[in-house]
Write a protein that holds these residues in place. Structure first.
Motif, mmCIF file in Angstrom:
data_model
loop_
_atom_site.group_PDB
_atom_site.id
_atom_site.type_symbol
_atom_site.label_atom_id
_atom_site.label_comp_id
_atom_site.label_asym_id
_atom_site.label_seq_id
_atom_site.Cartn_x
_atom_site.Cartn_y
_atom_site.Cartn_z
ATOM 1 N N THR A 194 0.819 -1.210 0.000
ATOM 2 C CA THR A 194 0.000 0.000 0.000
ATOM 3 C C THR A 194 0.857 1.267 0.000
ATOM 4 N N MET A 195 0.454 2.215 -0.814
ATOM 5 C CA MET A 195 1.190 3.481 -0.958
ATOM 6 C C MET A 195 0.854 4.455 0.178
ATOM 7 N N PRO A 196 1.869 4.985 0.838
ATOM 8 C CA PRO A 196 1.611 6.034 1.835
ATOM 9 C C PRO A 196 1.232 7.331 1.132
ATOM 10 N N ILE A 197 0.561 8.241 1.839
ATOM 11 C CA ILE A 197 0.264 9.515 1.187
ATOM 12 C C ILE A 197 1.570 10.312 1.022
ATOM 13 N N LYS A 198 1.555 11.140 0.025
ATOM 14 C CA LYS A 198 2.767 11.873 -0.372
ATOM 15 C C LYS A 198 3.381 12.642 0.812
ATOM 16 N N GLU A 199 2.501 13.292 1.607
ATOM 17 C CA GLU A 199 2.959 14.119 2.722
ATOM 18 C C GLU A 199 3.711 13.314 3.775
ATOM 19 N N HIS A 200 3.509 11.994 3.792
ATOM 20 C CA HIS A 200 4.130 11.182 4.841
ATOM 21 C C HIS A 200 5.300 10.338 4.353
ATOM 22 N N LEU A 201 5.722 10.584 3.101
ATOM 23 C CA LEU A 201 6.775 9.734 2.544
ATOM 24 C C LEU A 201 8.074 9.819 3.340
ATOM 25 N N ASP A 202 8.305 11.003 3.968
ATOM 26 C CA ASP A 202 9.590 11.117 4.663
ATOM 27 C C ASP A 202 9.525 10.718 6.137
ATOM 28 N N ILE A 203 8.384 10.225 6.624
ATOM 29 C CA ILE A 203 8.367 9.778 8.027
ATOM 30 C C ILE A 203 8.096 8.267 8.149
ATOM 31 N N ILE A 204 8.160 7.574 7.024
ATOM 32 C CA ILE A 204 7.822 6.146 7.039
ATOM 33 C C ILE A 204 8.658 5.387 8.065
ATOM 34 N N SER A 205 9.964 5.610 8.032
ATOM 35 C CA SER A 205 10.823 4.861 8.946
ATOM 36 C C SER A 205 10.911 5.544 10.299
ATOM 37 N N SER A 206 10.855 6.891 10.295
ATOM 38 C CA SER A 206 11.080 7.599 11.560
ATOM 39 C C SER A 206 9.835 7.629 12.440
ATOM 40 N N ASP A 207 8.661 7.645 11.867
ATOM 41 C CA ASP A 207 7.454 7.741 12.691
ATOM 42 C C ASP A 207 6.300 6.921 12.090
ATOM 43 N N PRO A 208 6.487 5.601 12.039
ATOM 44 C CA PRO A 208 5.498 4.763 11.330
ATOM 45 C C PRO A 208 4.069 4.940 11.847
ATOM 46 N N SER A 209 3.923 5.247 13.119
ATOM 47 C CA SER A 209 2.565 5.318 13.698
ATOM 48 C C SER A 209 1.730 6.416 13.042
ATOM 49 N N LYS A 210 2.416 7.417 12.471
ATOM 50 C CA LYS A 210 1.684 8.582 11.945
ATOM 51 C C LYS A 210 1.320 8.445 10.471
ATOM 52 N N VAL A 211 1.868 7.417 9.800
ATOM 53 C CA VAL A 211 1.750 7.392 8.337
ATOM 54 C C VAL A 211 0.345 6.971 7.892
ATOM 55 N N ILE A 212 -0.240 7.810 7.072
ATOM 56 C CA ILE A 212 -1.572 7.510 6.509
ATOM 57 C C ILE A 212 -1.385 6.935 5.104
ATOM 58 N N ALA A 213 -2.246 5.968 4.780
ATOM 59 C CA ALA A 213 -2.103 5.263 3.499
ATOM 60 C C ALA A 213 -3.202 5.660 2.526
ATOM 61 N N HIS A 214 -2.893 5.486 1.235
ATOM 62 C CA HIS A 214 -3.926 5.604 0.197
ATOM 63 C C HIS A 214 -4.694 4.297 0.174
ATOM 64 N N CYS A 215 -5.544 4.094 1.141
ATOM 65 C CA CYS A 215 -6.164 2.791 1.335
ATOM 66 C C CYS A 215 -7.633 2.993 1.677
ATOM 67 N N TYR A 216 -8.483 2.091 1.212
ATOM 68 C CA TYR A 216 -9.920 2.290 1.418
ATOM 69 C C TYR A 216 -10.609 0.951 1.619
ATOM 70 N N ASP A 217 -11.664 0.964 2.385
ATOM 71 C CA ASP A 217 -12.517 -0.226 2.557
ATOM 72 C C ASP A 217 -13.909 0.124 2.068
ATOM 73 N N LEU A 218 -14.583 -0.868 1.502
ATOM 74 C CA LEU A 218 -16.006 -0.704 1.207
ATOM 75 C C LEU A 218 -16.756 -1.435 2.311
ATOM 76 N N VAL A 219 -17.673 -0.741 2.984
ATOM 77 C CA VAL A 219 -18.453 -1.389 4.047
ATOM 78 C C VAL A 219 -19.943 -1.221 3.750
ATOM 79 N N CYS A 220 -20.729 -2.109 4.323
ATOM 80 C CA CYS A 220 -22.181 -1.993 4.161
ATOM 81 C C CYS A 220 -22.874 -2.656 5.343
ATOM 82 N N ASN A 221 -23.774 -1.950 5.958
ATOM 83 C CA ASN A 221 -24.587 -2.489 7.055
ATOM 84 C C ASN A 221 -23.750 -3.202 8.124
#
Ligand code: ASP
Length: 599
Positions: free
Chosen positions: A463-490
């Motif tokens: 999964t690709m991290p968002i562009k703004e977080h590319l430089d904290i992947i190794s230094s602050d993994p807890s903060k990294v947001i991903a280009h990731c989505y779920d479809l949910v229903c009921n």
């Protein structure tokens, strides 16, 4: 063909036609001179009539027919006599007067009724699955599944997608479960893995220049059994090149909306599907698969709790805990017993307890609340204005029950989420005719595995991290947001996907955070990393569960209902009795020695 027309298709227009029908005896009613048989085939049921006065020897043969015998008849279609029209049956205006009967096969008495919906033992149903599948309800579900898959194929073909098959004998591709292994006879000691999903393969197809791929893909995951799981299942697996998240979401939204409208036109479905950031879903519903058929949102009330004199809440807050609350509409008159049931849910999640404030339905309004309007174990400690304050945070009304849970964030969310879901059920808020789809977006890239003290991929490692977080992947993994989505229903997860990493360097960095060794990366992912070095385009995709979709469309909550030949809840196949021991010679050929045999 042994028939000229399908039994379920006879209508008034067919009156006076001579037809040949073939099917099963669904039911026999012997009225002396007349024997009526409901003749069933996969299209439905038609009533056929044997008249003794027309042919007494055939009438005699008909009296021997039993349920599930297979017969072929020739007869004349006629209008049913007045008063015998059956509006319940699509063929109920007509019947067939039989002139010739041919018994094609007999049947033993089936171990359960096929012509009646009854709660027969599921194990028995699965052992005789071919009989279970004869039931109209099951035939209907199999039909819905076919229609859904056909719709998907047609829709995506129309959009320029190619359906491409990927191998089943492959090497491990991780989706967070164990692999099923297939020993190689030709290469002693080596194994294929069955794909947990075609993830790496579809990414390689993007590298191969197919810009729009899909597959109705079989996936295999050796996970611990659970009621709503099957060890093998089917996904709509899809991948596109040169896309952003929004392109995938819009495509899936349109596909699901059109599909639901076409197959179940009477169901309610909202369009567009809301897109809810993960953080917001957890905050409001305590889960990333919220049931949006009803409100009852929760609020964090740490500031409120900290100002009160309730010491236990203050202690939890000072120990990094949280306090969340929701208002149960119209539950202000709940008995202690009913409240204990809710408390039980909290305890089952590892929570300490449930604090509650009941507001009488006699109260004039929240602004004019008096202490007499309140019942609560903490009513002595709380001041009236504090109750008014939390009531207004939660938009509570007279007659509501305010529920407060405090503790570790995960437990609080889980337990209050369960309470919300339980309230939705008992208050009758889950409209079975409504599909509330939503996309949950902005997931974290990693999640911390406390027991193993390591980072894991929240979705999967590609999964690709968002562009703004590319430089904290190794230094602050807890903060990294991903280009990731779920479809949910009921309240169910129906699928998930992401934009993928397409550069070797970035992929290696993510593998590094996940703690994969160099050797492991080389042996498992070399093909993908190498492909990234040869002009792999930016790409992304999604996979959605076919079983979940069919469960929704068919209105069943039993996953085994939507699979023609399912495994039991403990992953056994009672029909074939699998898994099973194999002869020693077969094991020898595979160079395998079994050292632990359970009988
Ligand atoms: N391969 C993923 C899964 O099976 C879905 C995806 O990311 O496309 O969950």
């Amino acid at each position: 063909m042994l028939k000229t027309i399908a039994a379920g298709s006879l209508r008034s227009e067919n009156v006076n036609q001579v037809v040949t029908l073939a099917g099963w005896v669904d039911r026999r009613r012997d009225h002396g001179n007349l024997i009526f048989i409901d003749l069933r085939d996969s299209s439905g049921i038609t009533q056929i009539v044997f008249d003794q006065t027309l042919d007494s020897s055939m009438h005699q043969s008909a009296s021997l027919l039993r349920n599930e015998w297979v017969i072929q008849i020739i007869g004349n279609v006629r209008e049913r006599p007045d008063g015998t029209i059956n509006p319940e049956l699509e063929t109920g205006d007509v019947e067939v007067i039989v002139s010739s009967l041919n018994i094609l096969n007999e049947s033993k008495t089936p171990p359960f009724y096929i012509n009646k919906e009854e709660d027969s033992d599921e194990l028995l149903r699965m052992k005789y699955r071919y009989l279970d599948l004869r039931k109209p309800k099951m035939q209907n579900i199999v039909n819905i599944r076919h229609q859904a898959v056909k719709f998907i194929r047609d829709f995506l073909t129309e959009q320029g997608f190619l359906e491409i098959e990927t191998p089943i004998l492959i090497k491990s591709t991780p989706e967070g479960a164990r692999d099923y292994l297939v020993p190689s006879r030709l290469y002693p000691g080596k194994f294929y893995s069955l794909p947990q999903s075609p993830q790496q393969l579809k990414q390689l197809l993007m590298s191969a220049g197919f810009e729009k791929y899909f597959q109705i893909a079989r996936c295999f995951r050796d996970e611990d059994p659970r009621a709503d799981r099957q060890p093998e299942f089917t996904q709509l697996d899809l991948e596109m090149s040169f896309v952003e998240s929004d392109d995938i979401l819009s495509l899936i939204e349109k596909l699901y909306y059109d599909l639901v409208k076409s197959i179940t036109p009477n169901k309610k479905i909202r369009f567009p599907f809301p897109r809810i950031p993960y953080k917001q879903a957890i905050e409001k519903y305590g889960t990333d698969k919220p049931d949006l058929r009803f409100g009852i949102e929760m609020s964090t009330v740490v500031e409120w709790a900290d100002k009160t004199d309730i010491n236990i809440l203050k202690t939890i807050i000072s120990n990094n805990g949280t306090v969340k609350s929701l208002s149960a509409p119209g539950c202000g008159n709940y008995t202690r017993g009913q409240i204990s049931e809710l408390e039980e849910l909290v305890k089952n999640c590892g929570g300490k307890g449930l604090m509650w404030i009941a507001i009488s339905d006699q109260a004039h309004s929240i602004e004019k609340l008096t202490i007499e309007d309140i019942k609560s174990p903490v009513s002595k400690v709380l001041k009236l204005h504090e109750i008014q304050e939390i009531a207004s945070i939660l938009s509570s009304k007279p007659g509501d029950l305010i529920l407060i849970v405090a503790g570790q964030e995960k437990i609080v969310n889980q337990s209050l989420g369960l309470i919300r879901d339980h309230l939705g059920t008992i208050l009758g808020l889950k409209d079975p005719n409504s599909f509330e789809f939503a996309f949950i977006i902005d997931f974290p890239l990693f999640e911390w595995k406390e027991e193993e003290k390591r980072w894991d991929a929240a979705h999967h490692p590609f999964t690709m991290p968002i562009k703004e977080h590319l430089d904290i992947i190794s230094s602050d993994p807890s903060k990294v947001i991903a280009h990731c989505y779920d479809l949910v229903c009921n309240g169910l997860e129906c699928g998930s996907g992401s934009i993928r990493i397409h550069s070797r360097e970035l992929q290696e960095e993510v593998f590094g955070v996940l703690g994969y060794s160099k050797d492991e990366v080389a042996s498992r992912f070399d093909q993908l990393l190498t492909a990234f070095e040869y002009g792999t385009p930016p790409h992304g995709g999604i996979a959605t569960g076919i079983e979940r979709l069919v469960m929704l469309l068919a209105g069943t909550d039993n996953i085994r209902d939507v699979v023609a030949f399912p495994k039991t809840q403990s992953f056994i196949d009672p029909l074939f009795d699998a898994p099973d021991h194999v002869p020693d010679e077969q094991l020898d050929e595979l160079h395998i020695k079994v050292n632990h045999i359970e009988t």
